[in-house]
Design a protein around this motif. Sequence first.
Motif, PDB file in Angstrom:
ATOM      1  N   ASP A 567       0.796  -1.257  -0.237  1.00 50.35           N
ATOM      2  CA  ASP A 567       0.123  -0.003  -0.159  1.00 50.35           C
ATOM      3  C   ASP A 567       0.972   1.141  -0.075  1.00 50.35           C
ATOM      4  N   VAL A 568       0.155   2.279  -0.812  1.00 51.57           N
ATOM      5  CA  VAL A 568       0.832   3.656  -0.632  1.00 51.57           C
ATOM      6  C   VAL A 568      -0.219   4.608  -0.330  1.00 51.57           C
ATOM      7  N   ASN A 569       0.063   5.505   0.479  1.00 48.96           N
ATOM      8  CA  ASN A 569      -0.810   6.577   0.964  1.00 48.96           C
ATOM      9  C   ASN A 569      -1.343   7.430  -0.024  1.00 48.96           C
ATOM     10  N   ASP A 570      -2.265   7.139  -0.913  1.00 47.96           N
ATOM     11  CA  ASP A 570      -2.762   7.518  -2.101  1.00 47.96           C
ATOM     12  C   ASP A 570      -4.388   8.049  -2.124  1.00 47.96           C
ATOM     13  N   ASN A 571      -4.967   7.687  -0.790  1.00 49.61           N
ATOM     14  CA  ASN A 571      -6.333   7.932  -0.784  1.00 49.61           C
ATOM     15  C   ASN A 571      -6.685   8.695   0.594  1.00 49.61           C
ATOM     16  N   GLY A 572      -7.387   9.764   0.677  1.00 48.24           N
ATOM     17  CA  GLY A 572      -7.529  10.410   1.602  1.00 48.24           C
ATOM     18  C   GLY A 572      -9.070   9.974   2.266  1.00 48.24           C
ATOM     19  N   PRO A 573      -8.980  10.006   3.700  1.00 45.47           N
ATOM     20  CA  PRO A 573     -10.238   9.353   4.367  1.00 45.47           C
ATOM     21  C   PRO A 573     -11.603  10.099   3.783  1.00 45.47           C
ATOM     22  N   ALA A 594     -15.878   8.239   9.302  1.00 42.35           N
ATOM     23  CA  ALA A 594     -14.885   8.254   8.251  1.00 42.35           C
ATOM     24  C   ALA A 594     -14.414   7.101   8.122  1.00 42.35           C
ATOM     25  N   VAL A 595     -14.169   6.637   6.623  1.00 41.07           N
ATOM     26  CA  VAL A 595     -13.183   5.218   6.152  1.00 41.07           C
ATOM     27  C   VAL A 595     -12.087   5.840   5.465  1.00 41.07           C
ATOM     28  N   ASP A 596     -11.055   5.253   5.379  1.00 41.17           N
ATOM     29  CA  ASP A 596      -9.794   5.130   4.283  1.00 41.17           C
ATOM     30  C   ASP A 596      -9.594   3.937   3.679  1.00 41.17           C
ATOM     31  N   PRO A 597      -9.549   3.813   2.448  1.00 42.13           N
ATOM     32  CA  PRO A 597      -9.268   2.630   1.606  1.00 42.13           C
ATOM     33  C   PRO A 597      -8.092   2.036   1.791  1.00 42.13           C
ATOM     34  N   ASP A 598      -7.047   2.883   2.145  1.00 40.77           N
ATOM     35  CA  ASP A 598      -5.591   2.475   2.459  1.00 40.77           C
ATOM     36  C   ASP A 598      -5.624   1.558   3.476  1.00 40.77           C
ATOM     37  N   GLU A 599      -4.343   1.049   3.732  1.00 42.96           N
ATOM     38  CA  GLU A 599      -4.005   0.200   4.854  1.00 42.96           C
ATOM     39  C   GLU A 599      -4.182   0.848   6.184  1.00 42.96           C
ATOM     40  N   PRO A 600      -4.357   0.195   7.303  1.00 43.82           N
ATOM     41  CA  PRO A 600      -4.397   0.843   8.702  1.00 43.82           C
ATOM     42  C   PRO A 600      -3.118   1.580   9.062  1.00 43.82           C
ATOM     43  N   THR A 601      -1.890   1.161   8.513  1.00 39.08           N
ATOM     44  CA  THR A 601      -0.805   2.114   8.579  1.00 39.08           C
ATOM     45  C   THR A 601      -0.923   3.559   7.864  1.00 39.08           C
ATOM     46  N   HIS A 602      -1.688   3.549   6.947  1.00 33.48           N
ATOM     47  CA  HIS A 602      -2.046   4.788   6.459  1.00 33.48           C
ATOM     48  C   HIS A 602      -3.278   5.415   6.461  1.00 33.48           C
TER      49      HIS A 602
END
Length: 845
Positions: A567-573, A594-602
């Motif tokens: 994963d790369v932090n390319d999506n905002g919550p 709110a949700v974030d499609p990225d992994e929990p680390t991001h």
Amino acid sequence: MAAARPTGSASGALCWQLLLTLAILTFACDACKTVTLHVPSKLDAVKYIGRVNLKECFKSANLIHSSDPDFQILEDGSVYTTNAILLSSAKRSFTILLSNTETQEEKKILVLLEQQTKVLRKRRSQEKVLIRAKRRWAPIPCSVSENSLGPFPLFLQQIQSDTAQNYTIYYSISGPGVDKEPLNLFYVERDTGNLFCTRPVDREMYPSFELVAFATTKDGYTPEYPLTLLIRIEDENDNFPIFTETTYIFNVTENCRVGTTVGQVCATDKDEPDTLHTRLMYSIIEQLPASPTLFFMQPATGVITTTSSRLDREVTDKYQLKIKVQDMDGQYFGLQTTATCIINIGDVNDNLPTFNRLSYEVSVEENRVDVEILRVAVTDKDLINTANWRANYTILKGNENGNFKIVTDPKTNEGVLCVVKPLNYEEKQEMTLQISVVNEAPNFASSRSTGSMATVTVRVKNQDEGPECRPAVQIVRIKENVPVSTKDIGYKAHDPETNSSSGIRYEKLSDPEGWVSVDENSGSITILRSLDREAKTIRNGIYNITILASDEGKRTCTGTLGIILEDVNDNGPFIPERTVIMCKTVMSSAEIVAVDPDEPTHGPPFDFSLEGVSDSEVLRMWRLTKMNDTAARLSYLNDPQFGRYTVPVRVADRLGQSLVTQLDVMLCDCVTRSDCKIPSPLRTAKGLMLGKWAVLAILLGIALLFCVLFTLVCGATGAAKKPKVFPDDLAQQNLIVSNTEAPGDDKVYSTNGFTTHTAGGFTQGICSTPGSGVKNGGQETIEMVKGGQTIESCQEAGHHHTLGSCKGGGQHTLDSCRGGQVEADNCRYAYSDWYTYTQPRLGIH
């Protein structure tokens, strides 16, 4: 009245009856009792003639001796004939003696008994005279032997009343056997009182009779009370004992212990209970097969038990017994009946299954699977198709890799050996299996028996194989958003013959997103498009590609290349639920998640904030309070009006990647969110904005209102000076002022002094038509309504409205006030009437 002998000569009595006297003596030779029995002159062998009571006289003697061999007496006092005899007047008595042992002294006692018999005869003749003098009207017991041979009529006894000395007495009887069923069995001589029986009687049908005797004079006088006569029918052993079943079937298991109960038989006898006639004795007459004797029957109870533990079902599975039941306690002259008893021997697992052969050899090609390679047979002597016979096979050794399986054929009980996992010739060419067999049921001797064992040697045949895709799933790791044309090692297959990957070609079978290409010779992959971990085809962060590997012989195998997208932090919550409903009457805030499609680390924790400048309407009306890492609470300030608002909320992840979500907030006058309905236009967070035309319309409405009021005042003054006649239909006209500016209440003014309030901050003109000046956004409308009607209520969003009176006072219902416009065509006045009424008063010509 007492029983008496019939008068007449002694020789005449002996023609049909003889007196048999029994003198019964104790061991001490003291006479205990003398019993007289009436018997016919001719007696058959084993004929019951009567019974005496021996209990009080002989308490210690164990042997019974009769002085006359033609008679015998049993333990219960029953007297039987031993031979067929013909009695005469000389043979009228016999004597019995009880003793513990036979001695010389007993012989002397027998001589003395004969002498006492003669004395007793003389004494009895003297007693007859005394008895005749002491007769009284009293019941005297009487008995009749069942099935008596007669001769009939058979004399029973004589009844006589003492009053016969003074009167001529006639005797009569009644009751069962006389005038009731069985009819005419007994009768009495009217003059003598002699009682007779006319025919044989069956005790099993009539055990006794109770008659009533009467003594009357010629003129009908009854000097005596009725006398009850009990006539008892003496039982004769005339009924055979009968088994309750003609054939009994019992089951017992083999190898059972000695004394095991097999079953119980039962028989019934219709003769008199608690006598020798019904004392039954059971026994086994015959056993088939005869040897060895394995069963015993309890004589008194009929219970069958085993006498040996050598019952073997495998030798004999069924025995047949011929059983007998005999009355008279089993004595030789008792009546007997036979029946059949079948005893089935049940199986126990006392025989282990054994292999017919101890070693087997078999061969199988490598890579074969789900194929039967061998059948092994066993022998078991237990009962077929039972748990004691069915076999369970187990591979004890040699199957550590799980290549083989052995199951039982339910029809043949054979063990079927199968290959369930492919064998590899290159790894192992020969395998040795050790197989054991046991029964489903535990063994009778030991439940831990390992059973019989056999050895199976399996030889693996070599086969020309194609490439092998092992492991079937291979994994590579690639970061999402890597540059296009990036290369990776891809998938590798190998040839098991050479144990290398040379000469193998690769082909892509499946690539859902078309992201990669596969090198034909090496199997490496090249990125063709940007990878996105959040794509729909991604499962648990893995993107699967199917690869086909083939060799020169066109043999193939298929494998899967799993690409783990890092994963790369390319999506905002963002906030997925963009519509927020607040029931203002019961709640002042709402929760947003709110949700974030990225992994929990991001991803979380998230930061929530309102999007707007410091002096914007958003910050003055709304407030955000963080609840946890993924949720916040949105609440309103300063009591905003009901309506719809747009609130922009920015959510940022832990690394600062953020996204603004436009929330559609609905403030409703409701209790539950499902009741919220707001048809009005969407309000922005800056508040309610009125257009310039709406403001102008409001000002014109106010000016027009003052003009109308001024006209009314002038008209009222002129009317006071000069009355004018108005048309009838204008007598009750009203002016309605509708003010829809919110907040505030609308009022309707009428010429007759009534004021009507309208509810709702957004309520608009009533009884208007399109184009009459009613507009949304707070415009006032003045309109004349006939009949002085009042509007009860008109609320926004489809509430019920009622028009009080219109056109002669009739009730009218307005279905809705949707969109601020009410359809009330019946209440609308014509334009010509309005013009005629207003022009003179406004001074317009």
